[in-house]
Write an enzyme that holds these catalytic residues in place. Structure first.
Site, PDB file in Angstrom:
ATOM      1  N   SER A   1       0.829  -1.194   0.000  1.00  0.00           N
ATOM      2  CA  SER A   1       0.000   0.000   0.000  1.00  0.00           C
ATOM      3  C   SER A   1       0.872   1.254   0.000  1.00  0.00           C
ATOM      4  O   SER A   1       1.954   1.264   0.605  1.00  0.00           O
ATOM      5  CB  SER A   1      -0.896  -0.001   1.224  1.00  0.00           C
ATOM      6  OG  SER A   1      -1.607   1.209   1.324  1.00  0.00           O
TER       7      SER A   1
ATOM      8  N   TYR B   1      -1.260  -0.254  10.350  1.00  0.00           N
ATOM      9  CA  TYR B   1      -1.330  -0.665   8.944  1.00  0.00           C
ATOM     10  C   TYR B   1      -0.132  -0.114   8.174  1.00  0.00           C
ATOM     11  O   TYR B   1       0.542  -0.838   7.443  1.00  0.00           O
ATOM     12  CB  TYR B   1      -2.644  -0.169   8.335  1.00  0.00           C
ATOM     13  CG  TYR B   1      -2.856  -0.561   6.897  1.00  0.00           C
ATOM     14  CD1 TYR B   1      -3.302  -1.834   6.575  1.00  0.00           C
ATOM     15  CD2 TYR B   1      -2.631   0.340   5.871  1.00  0.00           C
ATOM     16  CE1 TYR B   1      -3.507  -2.201   5.255  1.00  0.00           C
ATOM     17  CE2 TYR B   1      -2.826  -0.017   4.548  1.00  0.00           C
ATOM     18  CZ  TYR B   1      -3.273  -1.289   4.243  1.00  0.00           C
ATOM     19  OH  TYR B   1      -3.466  -1.651   2.938  1.00  0.00           O
ATOM     20  N   SER B   2       0.167   1.169   8.366  1.00  0.00           N
ATOM     21  CA  SER B   2       1.297   1.794   7.681  1.00  0.00           C
ATOM     22  C   SER B   2       2.607   1.122   8.056  1.00  0.00           C
ATOM     23  O   SER B   2       3.457   0.868   7.190  1.00  0.00           O
ATOM     24  CB  SER B   2       1.372   3.284   8.018  1.00  0.00           C
ATOM     25  OG  SER B   2       0.214   3.955   7.577  1.00  0.00           O
TER      26      SER B   2
ATOM     27  N   LYS C   1       3.007  -2.288   6.330  1.00  0.00           N
ATOM     28  CA  LYS C   1       3.330  -2.144   4.904  1.00  0.00           C
ATOM     29  C   LYS C   1       4.759  -1.643   4.713  1.00  0.00           C
ATOM     30  O   LYS C   1       5.467  -2.089   3.808  1.00  0.00           O
ATOM     31  CB  LYS C   1       2.337  -1.217   4.206  1.00  0.00           C
ATOM     32  CG  LYS C   1       0.887  -1.681   4.304  1.00  0.00           C
ATOM     33  CD  LYS C   1       0.727  -3.133   3.904  1.00  0.00           C
ATOM     34  CE  LYS C   1      -0.693  -3.598   4.141  1.00  0.00           C
ATOM     35  NZ  LYS C   1      -0.851  -5.034   3.951  1.00  0.00           N
TER      36      LYS C   1
ATOM     37  N   ILE D   1      -7.910   1.001  -4.580  1.00  0.00           N
ATOM     38  CA  ILE D   1      -8.269  -0.017  -5.565  1.00  0.00           C
ATOM     39  C   ILE D   1      -9.730  -0.398  -5.358  1.00  0.00           C
ATOM     40  O   ILE D   1     -10.163  -0.653  -4.229  1.00  0.00           O
ATOM     41  CB  ILE D   1      -7.364  -1.263  -5.432  1.00  0.00           C
ATOM     42  CG1 ILE D   1      -5.883  -0.877  -5.579  1.00  0.00           C
ATOM     43  CG2 ILE D   1      -7.764  -2.330  -6.461  1.00  0.00           C
ATOM     44  CD1 ILE D   1      -5.497  -0.259  -6.898  1.00  0.00           C
TER      45      ILE D   1
END
Length: 106
Positions: free
Chosen positions: A1, A14-15, A18, A47
């Site tokens: 991402s 989340y960051s 990734k 997406i």
């Protein structure tokens, strides 16, 4: 991402995960390169999937306004990047993060 590169408020975990994948790909590229093994990462932006399709239209429109190409990407857009990386066309590409994001967060 793309948030693995740019970060995102409210998505620290989340960051970070990734960003860890990006670091892993870069490290594998350096460690395994002498054996002819390449490693790269694909960083998708917004997406269109079953999950994002459930978002309210106004939320999706807000995202599209932040994307210079003014649309969400498709799984096929990401698959084409993966196909390029898996092909001989990218034989000298290794340790890279390829953004597939319509210029979002660039």
């Amino acid at each position: 991402s793309v948030v693995g590169v740019s970060g995102n408020a409210g998505q620290c975990n989340y960051s970070a995960s990734k960003a860890g994948m990006i670091g892993l790909a870069k490290s594998i590229a350096k460690e395994m390169g002498p054996r002819g093994i390449r490693a790269n990462a694909i960083a998708p932006g917004f997406i269109i999937t079953d999950m994002t399709d459930k978002l309210p239209d106004e939320v999706k429109e807000g995202w599209y306004k932040q994307i210079p190409l003014r649309r969400g990407g498709t799984p096929e857009d990401v698959a084409k990047v993966a196909l390029f990386l898996a092909s001989d066309l990218s034989s000298y590409v290794s340790g890279q993060v390829i953004h597939c994001c319509g210029a979002m967060n660039c």
